[in-house]
Design a protein around this motif. Structure first.
Motif, PDB file in Angstrom:
ATOM      1  N   VAL A   1       0.864  -1.175   0.000  1.00 45.35           N
ATOM      2  CA  VAL A   1       0.000   0.000   0.000  1.00 45.35           C
ATOM      3  C   VAL A   1       0.899   1.224   0.000  1.00 45.35           C
ATOM      4  CG1 VAL A   1      -1.623   1.345   1.408  1.00 45.35           C
ATOM      5  CG2 VAL A   1      -1.888  -1.126   1.240  1.00 45.35           C
ATOM      6  N   ILE A   2       0.459   2.295  -0.675  1.00 41.63           N
ATOM      7  CA  ILE A   2       1.194   3.551  -0.633  1.00 41.63           C
ATOM      8  C   ILE A   2       0.282   4.629  -0.075  1.00 41.63           C
ATOM      9  CG2 ILE A   2       0.624   4.115  -3.050  1.00 41.63           C
ATOM     10  CD1 ILE A   2       3.359   5.546  -3.208  1.00 41.63           C
ATOM     11  N   GLN A   3       0.824   5.479   0.777  1.00 37.25           N
ATOM     12  CA  GLN A   3       0.064   6.599   1.332  1.00 37.25           C
ATOM     13  C   GLN A   3       0.921   7.855   1.358  1.00 37.25           C
ATOM     14  OE1 GLN A   3      -0.848   6.731   5.516  1.00 37.25           O
ATOM     15  NE2 GLN A   3       1.006   5.656   6.150  1.00 37.25           N
ATOM     16  N   ASN A   4       0.263   9.006   1.216  1.00 38.36           N
ATOM     17  CA  ASN A   4       0.953  10.262   1.479  1.00 38.36           C
ATOM     18  C   ASN A   4       0.509  10.814   2.832  1.00 38.36           C
ATOM     19  OD1 ASN A   4      -1.568  11.482   0.891  1.00 38.36           O
ATOM     20  ND2 ASN A   4      -0.960  11.973  -1.214  1.00 38.36           N
ATOM     21  N   SER A   5       1.111  11.907   3.255  1.00 39.75           N
ATOM     22  CA  SER A   5       0.892  12.430   4.613  1.00 39.75           C
ATOM     23  C   SER A   5       1.082  11.320   5.641  1.00 39.75           C
ATOM     24  CB  SER A   5      -0.507  13.037   4.753  1.00 39.75           C
ATOM     25  OG  SER A   5      -0.622  13.764   5.949  1.00 39.75           O
ATOM     26  N   ALA A   6       2.135  10.534   5.425  1.00 33.88           N
ATOM     27  CA  ALA A   6       2.338   9.336   6.249  1.00 33.88           C
ATOM     28  C   ALA A   6       2.719   9.657   7.684  1.00 33.88           C
ATOM     29  CB  ALA A   6       3.420   8.457   5.616  1.00 33.88           C
ATOM     30  N   ASN A   7       3.161  10.876   7.957  1.00 33.22           N
ATOM     31  CA  ASN A   7       3.514  11.266   9.320  1.00 33.22           C
ATOM     32  C   ASN A   7       2.336  11.870  10.071  1.00 33.22           C
ATOM     33  OD1 ASN A   7       3.828  13.409   7.394  1.00 33.22           O
ATOM     34  ND2 ASN A   7       4.710  14.676   9.015  1.00 33.22           N
ATOM     35  N   SER A   8       1.147  11.875   9.468  1.00 35.14           N
ATOM     36  CA  SER A   8      -0.042  12.376  10.136  1.00 35.14           C
ATOM     37  C   SER A   8      -0.554  11.351  11.138  1.00 35.14           C
ATOM     38  CB  SER A   8      -1.135  12.661   9.105  1.00 35.14           C
ATOM     39  OG  SER A   8      -1.575  11.443   8.511  1.00 35.14           O
ATOM     40  N   GLY A   9      -1.604  11.733  11.897  1.00 37.95           N
ATOM     41  CA  GLY A   9      -2.197  10.796  12.833  1.00 37.95           C
ATOM     42  C   GLY A   9      -2.726   9.557  12.142  1.00 37.95           C
ATOM     43  N   VAL A  10      -3.532   9.749  11.094  1.00 34.82           N
ATOM     44  CA  VAL A  10      -4.046   8.604  10.339  1.00 34.82           C
ATOM     45  C   VAL A  10      -2.901   7.805   9.749  1.00 34.82           C
ATOM     46  CG1 VAL A  10      -5.372   7.902   8.306  1.00 34.82           C
ATOM     47  CG2 VAL A  10      -6.279   9.662   9.832  1.00 34.82           C
ATOM     48  N   GLY A  11      -1.917   8.500   9.199  1.00 28.45           N
ATOM     49  CA  GLY A  11      -0.788   7.812   8.577  1.00 28.45           C
ATOM     50  C   GLY A  11      -0.034   6.925   9.535  1.00 28.45           C
ATOM     51  N   SER A  12       0.169   7.394  10.764  1.00 26.16           N
ATOM     52  CA  SER A  12       0.914   6.590  11.736  1.00 26.16           C
ATOM     53  C   SER A  12       0.144   5.332  12.118  1.00 26.16           C
ATOM     54  CB  SER A  12       1.225   7.425  12.984  1.00 26.16           C
ATOM     55  OG  SER A  12       0.048   7.742  13.701  1.00 26.16           O
ATOM     56  N   TYR A  13      -1.181   5.454  12.264  1.00 27.87           N
ATOM     57  CA  TYR A  13      -1.975   4.268  12.572  1.00 27.87           C
ATOM     58  C   TYR A  13      -2.009   3.304  11.390  1.00 27.87           C
ATOM     59  CZ  TYR A  13      -3.749   6.594  16.768  1.00 27.87           C
ATOM     60  OH  TYR A  13      -3.855   7.204  17.997  1.00 27.87           O
ATOM     61  N   LEU A  14      -2.078   3.828  10.177  1.00 32.84           N
ATOM     62  CA  LEU A  14      -2.122   2.970   9.003  1.00 32.84           C
ATOM     63  C   LEU A  14      -0.853   2.126   8.901  1.00 32.84           C
ATOM     64  CD1 LEU A  14      -3.620   3.844   5.583  1.00 32.84           C
ATOM     65  CD2 LEU A  14      -1.404   2.714   5.680  1.00 32.84           C
ATOM     66  N   VAL A  15       0.301   2.737   9.167  1.00 36.41           N
ATOM     67  CA  VAL A  15       1.562   1.991   9.146  1.00 36.41           C
ATOM     68  C   VAL A  15       1.500   0.812  10.111  1.00 36.41           C
ATOM     69  CG1 VAL A  15       4.005   2.104   9.783  1.00 36.41           C
ATOM     70  CG2 VAL A  15       2.999   3.924   8.404  1.00 36.41           C
ATOM     71  N   GLN A  16       1.043   1.066  11.329  1.00 38.27           N
ATOM     72  CA  GLN A  16       1.034   0.023  12.357  1.00 38.27           C
ATOM     73  C   GLN A  16      -0.005  -1.053  12.079  1.00 38.27           C
ATOM     74  OE1 GLN A  16       1.545   2.031  16.480  1.00 38.27           O
ATOM     75  NE2 GLN A  16       1.046   3.690  15.066  1.00 38.27           N
ATOM     76  N   LEU A  17      -1.205  -0.640  11.658  1.00 37.05           N
ATOM     77  CA  LEU A  17      -2.244  -1.621  11.365  1.00 37.05           C
ATOM     78  C   LEU A  17      -1.864  -2.487  10.168  1.00 37.05           C
ATOM     79  CD1 LEU A  17      -5.390   0.622  11.929  1.00 37.05           C
ATOM     80  CD2 LEU A  17      -4.724  -1.371  13.295  1.00 37.05           C
ATOM     81  N   ALA A  18      -1.249  -1.881   9.161  1.00 35.05           N
ATOM     82  CA  ALA A  18      -0.796  -2.655   8.008  1.00 35.05           C
ATOM     83  C   ALA A  18       0.246  -3.688   8.440  1.00 35.05           C
ATOM     84  CB  ALA A  18      -0.231  -1.720   6.944  1.00 35.05           C
ATOM     85  N   ALA A  19       1.188  -3.268   9.268  1.00 37.59           N
ATOM     86  CA  ALA A  19       2.237  -4.188   9.716  1.00 37.59           C
ATOM     87  C   ALA A  19       1.656  -5.361  10.495  1.00 37.59           C
ATOM     88  CB  ALA A  19       3.254  -3.432  10.569  1.00 37.59           C
ATOM     89  N   LEU A  20       0.630  -5.109  11.308  1.00 36.54           N
ATOM     90  CA  LEU A  20      -0.009  -6.188  12.054  1.00 36.54           C
ATOM     91  C   LEU A  20      -0.643  -7.222  11.130  1.00 36.54           C
ATOM     92  CD1 LEU A  20      -1.669  -4.150  14.957  1.00 36.54           C
ATOM     93  CD2 LEU A  20       0.227  -5.775  15.162  1.00 36.54           C
ATOM     94  N   ARG A  21      -1.017  -6.787   9.921  1.00 30.88           N
ATOM     95  CA  ARG A  21      -1.622  -7.687   8.932  1.00 30.88           C
ATOM     96  C   ARG A  21      -0.598  -8.240   7.948  1.00 30.88           C
ATOM     97  NH1 ARG A  21      -6.693  -4.633   6.332  1.00 30.88           N
ATOM     98  NH2 ARG A  21      -6.557  -6.509   5.058  1.00 30.88           N
ATOM     99  N   GLY A  22       0.657  -7.851   8.094  1.00 30.91           N
ATOM    100  CA  GLY A  22       1.684  -8.296   7.162  1.00 30.91           C
ATOM    101  C   GLY A  22       1.683  -7.527   5.851  1.00 30.91           C
ATOM    102  N   VAL A  23       0.975  -6.416   5.788  1.00 31.91           N
ATOM    103  CA  VAL A  23       0.922  -5.580   4.579  1.00 31.91           C
ATOM    104  C   VAL A  23       2.062  -4.569   4.631  1.00 31.91           C
ATOM    105  CG1 VAL A  23      -0.446  -3.872   3.314  1.00 31.91           C
ATOM    106  CG2 VAL A  23      -1.560  -5.886   4.317  1.00 31.91           C
ATOM    107  N   LYS A  24       2.761  -4.406   3.539  1.00 33.01           N
ATOM    108  CA  LYS A  24       3.905  -3.502   3.473  1.00 33.01           C
ATOM    109  C   LYS A  24       3.454  -2.111   3.011  1.00 33.01           C
ATOM    110  CE  LYS A  24       7.152  -7.231   2.446  1.00 33.01           C
ATOM    111  NZ  LYS A  24       8.203  -7.727   1.518  1.00 33.01           N
TER     112      LYS A  24
END
Length: 330
Positions: free
Chosen positions: A145-168
């Motif tokens: 998955v690719i996201q912009n504004s990755a250092n935002s609140g939503v972005g930080s949660y998306l990184v962690q939730l993706a990692a918990l699912r094995g999504v890069k």
């Protein structure tokens, strides 16, 4: 007792809001008095003060759309979470205050032993990230998955939730100083936005198939995100930090079948059965309580410091969320 009240809106958000005292309210049946433990200042809150958000509450209003508190009193013949219980406050109740009166039936009990500052951000950003990952593309372990504004609140949660699912994740930020923070949260690839973004993404991922792009910026940033995606992919847009409409070229839409869809959490809350809402919030609260989900906090302010807090939250470069954390009575 203090609350952050505004009676007008204007271009300088901190100028329209003030901390004003109020007396301890008398409770009616069905009501609870809750001492606020923490409440975040989100970008939508700032836009509400300037009058630029999509939905604006009637004036005068108390600021703050989410937060957590501890029940201190229940009204007569009222059933709900007991006195001393940490609870999630109803969305939009006006949480920038030392205390709020809330319908007891709408309070959701949360783990008493979890960090209240992290729990205070449960209502908006974590479910946004979870639903962006869940509802647009079917993702499996190993997908990108690719996201912009990755250092935002939503972005930080998306990184962690993706990692918990094995999504890069490929994480795009708008300044070099934000790179380290996103990497520390577990971002697989972190890049600064720019005209050659697609080529750098291709090199960093080994030309991986990327089926979902998450866009919070709009404007030409949406176009650059589209260029990074594989044929038939979807862009999910949930914000316009650039202040500009999303741009996607006919080449991407027509010849590469890129789809652009929007997401608004308020609508999801409105149309989703309460049981499903509570199930998702419960799952996310559990992850926060276990320390598996968190977001950086830059600073905390008392209600009396609301002008300074809004100024900090509206600043262009931050390293984390700004929270209202009322001083607790001795």
């Amino acid at each position: 007792m203090l609350k952050a009240l505004y009676a007008g809106r204007g271009p300088v958000p901190q100028d329209v809001i003030d901390a004003v005292p109020f007396d301890r309210p008398s409770l009616m049946q069905g009501q609870a008095l809750v001492a606020v433990l923490a409440a975040p200042i989100n970008p939508s809150d700032v836009l509400t003060l300037t009058g630029e958000y999509g939905i604006l509450p009637p004036l005068p209003a108390v600021g703050g759309n989410e937060g957590v508190g501890r029940v201190v009193e229940l009204g007569p013949d009222t059933h709900g979470p007991g006195v001393g219980q940490v609870v999630l406050l109803p969305a939009g109740i006006g949480t920038w205050a030392t205390h709020v009166v809330a319908p007891a039936a709408q309070l959701i009990a949360l783990p008493n032993n979890a960090d209240p500052q992290q729990l205070s951000m449960l209502t908006v950003n974590p479910p946004t990230a979870a639903l962006l990952l869940r509802d647009f593309v079917s993702l499996h372990s190993g997908d990108w998955v690719i996201q912009n504004s990755a250092n935002s609140g939503v972005g930080s949660y998306l990184v962690q939730l993706a990692a918990l699912r094995g999504v890069k994740t490929v994480n795009v930020v708008r300044r070099e100083s934000a790179v380290a923070g996103v990497k520390a949260l577990g971002g697989d690839v972190v890049l600064v936005d720019g005209e050659d973004l697609a080529e750098r993404v291709k090199d960093a991922t080994g030309a991986a198939v990327i089926g979902l792009g998450v866009d919070a910026v709009g404007g030409s940033a949406t176009m650059r995100l589209a260029a990074c995606l594989s044929e038939g992919a979807t862009i999910a847009n949930y914000g316009a930090l650039s202040g500009e409409a999303c741009m996607v070229s006919p080449r991407e839409l027509i010849f590469r079948d890129i789809a652009l869809k929007g997401f608004w959490l308020a609508r999801w809350y409105r149309i989703t059965p309460p049981a499903e809402v509570q199930a998702l919030l419960g799952e996310l609260a559990g992850l926060i309580a276990q320390g598996k989900l968190h977001t950086p906090i830059q600073a905390t302010y008392d209600v009396a410091q609301i002008k300074q807090a809004i100024t900090a939250a509206a600043a262009g470069e931050r390293s984390g969320k700004v929270l209202i954390v009322p001083k607790q009575e001795a």
